[in-house]
Motif scaffolding. Structure first.
Motif, PDB file in Angstrom:
ATOM      1  N   GLY A 162      10.329  -0.632 -10.509  1.00 51.70           N
ATOM      2  CA  GLY A 162      10.810   0.584  -9.872  1.00 51.70           C
ATOM      3  C   GLY A 162       9.768   1.306  -9.050  1.00 51.70           C
ATOM      4  O   GLY A 162      10.081   2.308  -8.402  1.00 51.70           O
ATOM      5  N   VAL A 169      12.577   1.748  -6.472  1.00 47.80           N
ATOM      6  CA  VAL A 169      13.813   2.512  -6.511  1.00 47.80           C
ATOM      7  C   VAL A 169      13.948   3.304  -5.216  1.00 47.80           C
ATOM      8  O   VAL A 169      12.994   3.914  -4.733  1.00 47.80           O
ATOM      9  CB  VAL A 169      13.808   3.469  -7.725  1.00 47.80           C
ATOM     10  CG1 VAL A 169      14.953   4.450  -7.644  1.00 47.80           C
ATOM     11  CG2 VAL A 169      13.872   2.679  -9.020  1.00 47.80           C
ATOM     12  N   SER A 190      20.183   1.859  -5.293  1.00 48.66           N
ATOM     13  CA  SER A 190      19.413   1.100  -6.288  1.00 48.66           C
ATOM     14  C   SER A 190      20.134   0.947  -7.613  1.00 48.66           C
ATOM     15  O   SER A 190      19.525   0.563  -8.608  1.00 48.66           O
ATOM     16  CB  SER A 190      18.060   1.797  -6.537  1.00 48.66           C
ATOM     17  OG  SER A 190      17.243   1.734  -5.396  1.00 48.66           O
ATOM     18  N   ILE A 197      14.828  -1.292 -15.366  1.00 49.76           N
ATOM     19  CA  ILE A 197      13.536  -0.729 -14.975  1.00 49.76           C
ATOM     20  C   ILE A 197      12.907   0.155 -16.043  1.00 49.76           C
ATOM     21  O   ILE A 197      11.864   0.759 -15.787  1.00 49.76           O
ATOM     22  CB  ILE A 197      13.645   0.074 -13.662  1.00 49.76           C
ATOM     23  CG1 ILE A 197      14.597   1.262 -13.839  1.00 49.76           C
ATOM     24  CG2 ILE A 197      14.057  -0.817 -12.514  1.00 49.76           C
ATOM     25  CD1 ILE A 197      14.562   2.205 -12.675  1.00 49.76           C
ATOM     26  N   ALA A 380      11.287   6.954  -8.709  1.00 46.47           N
ATOM     27  CA  ALA A 380      10.873   6.085  -9.812  1.00 46.47           C
ATOM     28  C   ALA A 380      10.676   6.880 -11.088  1.00 46.47           C
ATOM     29  O   ALA A 380      11.048   6.431 -12.176  1.00 46.47           O
ATOM     30  CB  ALA A 380       9.585   5.354  -9.443  1.00 46.47           C
TER      31      ALA A 380
END
Length: 517
Positions: A162, A169, A190, A197, A380
């Motif tokens: 990620g 992401v 995403s 993740i 993220a």
């Protein structure tokens, strides 16, 4: 983020519960091919013997274990890694429940050991915190803090899932936008990645990384959120634990909102200690004659900035929320941050100049500040945090938690309280309320906690050591201000280096004296 700054640099650790993000914008690296050049060798030209491990992670196909080799070559990005570093790509399963299915590329970076081959222990994998911090970008920035270990270890870091160049992401208005435009945008661009993740998935990547680096056991140094990753790894692979250092640990016994409350109390306590020092030792102290006066003055300043933010240079402004978080950046630096904090607050209060406060927080290297919607790592941070936490309380509890956090801190409560809503409308389930970190059968794990840590409060270090299990978690206490104590505290540094070099933990109950002694 460099140690060259006048303010002592601390590493960019972040508490998993605090949800406060990097103080410097780590621009997303993009596709792996953009940062890795395969046409030139990297690292030292000194001949060396590569290590080989014989215990691959269970359940993975041979193509990813015995059939995979890391091809190290010169790094193309970041610019600070273009000399003396190697980069590589590791293929891992997207879904470990379907190990023969789709694979992803994990971005790695390495600084080779400088000592003789015969003395090299292996690789030391570092995670600098977050979640959301790129190890590929951060290792070159913080190398000086770990340079004393280079004679015995290759220093290795990576971009977790990620983050950066590892299936980044995207939560912007478009798929190429690295900003954060809300949960719906995350799901649109995403959503297919979100089930894969979280921290437990990255911990499984760590074990494959260990094997491909040639180590029978993982040697690891995790800071702040990195301690959660290291502890989850120890739970999943206790027999693969080598020498693990968990510094400034998150509390594995608290849920997301409990962490927010604990942290806001800790950062307020750190500010109160600064206010006492300022009143006693700094001429024309901007926070007055002690904590109560400081709270009143900060409230007036916050009200002023709420009505009209102060210019901070470069087209930036500081508003009330920025005030709380930039002050916390200075507190993360420990007592080294106190004199420049006093000067920066004086400039803001007396001259409406937010530049020193903003610049000092940037220069500190702290990663403990909320990201703006334009920060590439915010997506993220939120995605990993909400993947880990299954806490999805209703609005009634959220309102109560928000009120408790506001009441717990006159200076930081308002800014911290919004964190309780982080995963409220997240469209995907999280893994569990608190992580599993018990690691029965593992080798001793060194847990290092500072009693004055404003970001990951010290009780969390006790809880982490206890949760790892009897004979596993070994607590080293540092009587220090600030977020992180290695290598700032000499006693801590000696104990950690002895453990990483010789495998000897300090005696039970060891306390290192420091700024709070």
């Amino acid at each position: 983020m460099s140690d060259a700054h006048s303010i002592r640099s601390r590493r960019p650790g972040l508490s998993a519960g605090a949800l406060i993000i990097a103080g410097v914008v780590l621009v997303a690296i993009g596709a792996v091919g953009a940062w890795l050049q395969r046409d030139a060798p990297g690292g030292s030209a000194q001949p060396r013997t590569e290590f080989t491990a014989n215990n691959p992670p269970p359940g993975l196909p041979a193509a990813l274990t015995t059939g995979q080799h890391l091809h190290w070559s010169r790094c193309a990005s970041p610019p600070t890694a273009r000399t003396d570093y190697d980069c590589a790509v590791m293929k891992t399963p997207l879904d470990y429940r379907k190990p023969d299915g789709r694979t992803i590329d994990v971005a790695l970076i390495r600084r080779k050991a400088t000592g003789p081959n015969a003395r090299r222990i292996g690789s030391l994998v570092l995670n600098f915190g977050g979640p959301g911090v790129s190890g590929v970008r951060t290792l070159p920035e913080f190398l000086n803090q770990y340079k004393s270990l280079l004679d015995r270890y290759d220093l290795v870091s990576f971009d977790p899932r990620g983050v950066g160049a590892t299936i980044p992401v995207r939560c912007g208005k478009t798929a190429d936008d690295t900003g954060f435009d809300g949960a719906d945008a995350c799901a649109e661009h995403s959503g297919a990645l979100f089930p894969y993740i979280g921290t437990s998935h990255t911990a499984r990547d760590l074990d494959l990384m260990r094997y491909l680096l040639g180590d029978e056991r993982l040697h690891y140094f995790g800071v702040s959120y990195g301690t959660a990753l290291g502890a989850v790894y120890a739970h999943l692979y206790p027999l693969h634990v080598g020498r693990l250092v968990l510094e400034a640990p998150v509390d594995p016994t608290e849920d997301l909102n409990e962490k927010q409350l604990s942290q806001v109390k800790a950062v307020q306590a750190a500010f109160d200690r600064f206010a006492v020092h300022c009143a006693a030792r700094i001429r024309h102290c901007p926070t007055g004659d002690g904590p109560e006066d400081a709270a009143r003055r900060m409230a007036r300043l916050s009200d002023r900035l709420e009505k009209k933010p102060a210019p901070a240079g470069g087209g930036r402004n500081i508003d009330a929320g920025d005030l709380a978080h930039t002050v916390s950046d200075y507190l993360d630096l420990g007592t080294d941050g106190w004199p420049p904090l006093a000067k920066a607050l004086t400039a803001l209060i007396d001259h409406n100049d937010g530049g020193p406060l903003s610049k000092g927080a940037d220069d500190s290297g702290s990663a403990d500040r909320p990201a703006s919607a334009h920060d590439s790592i915010r997506a993220a941070q939120i995605a990993i945090t909400c993947a880990d936490s299954s806490l999805r309380p209703g609005l009634d509890r959220l309102a109560r938690d928000e009120a408790r956090i506001k009441a717990a801190s006159p200076v930081f409560g308002e800014a911290w309280s919004t964190g309780v809503y982080l995963c409220y409308d997240w469209p995907f389930d999280g893994e569990r309320v608190t992580p599993r970190v018990s690691a029965d059968g593992a080798a001793p794990v060194l847990v290092v906690g500072g009693t004055g840590d404003p970001t990951t409060p010290f009780p969390g270090a006790r809880h982490m050591a206890r949760a790892l299990g009897d004979g596993v978690g070994v607590l080293l206490t540092a009587e220090e201000e600030g977020h992180g104590t290695y290598p700032q505290n000499r006693c801590v540094t000696e104990a950690v280096d002895t453990y990483l070099r010789a495998g000897r933990t300090p005696a039970a109950g060891t306390v290192c004296r420091g700024s709070m002694s």
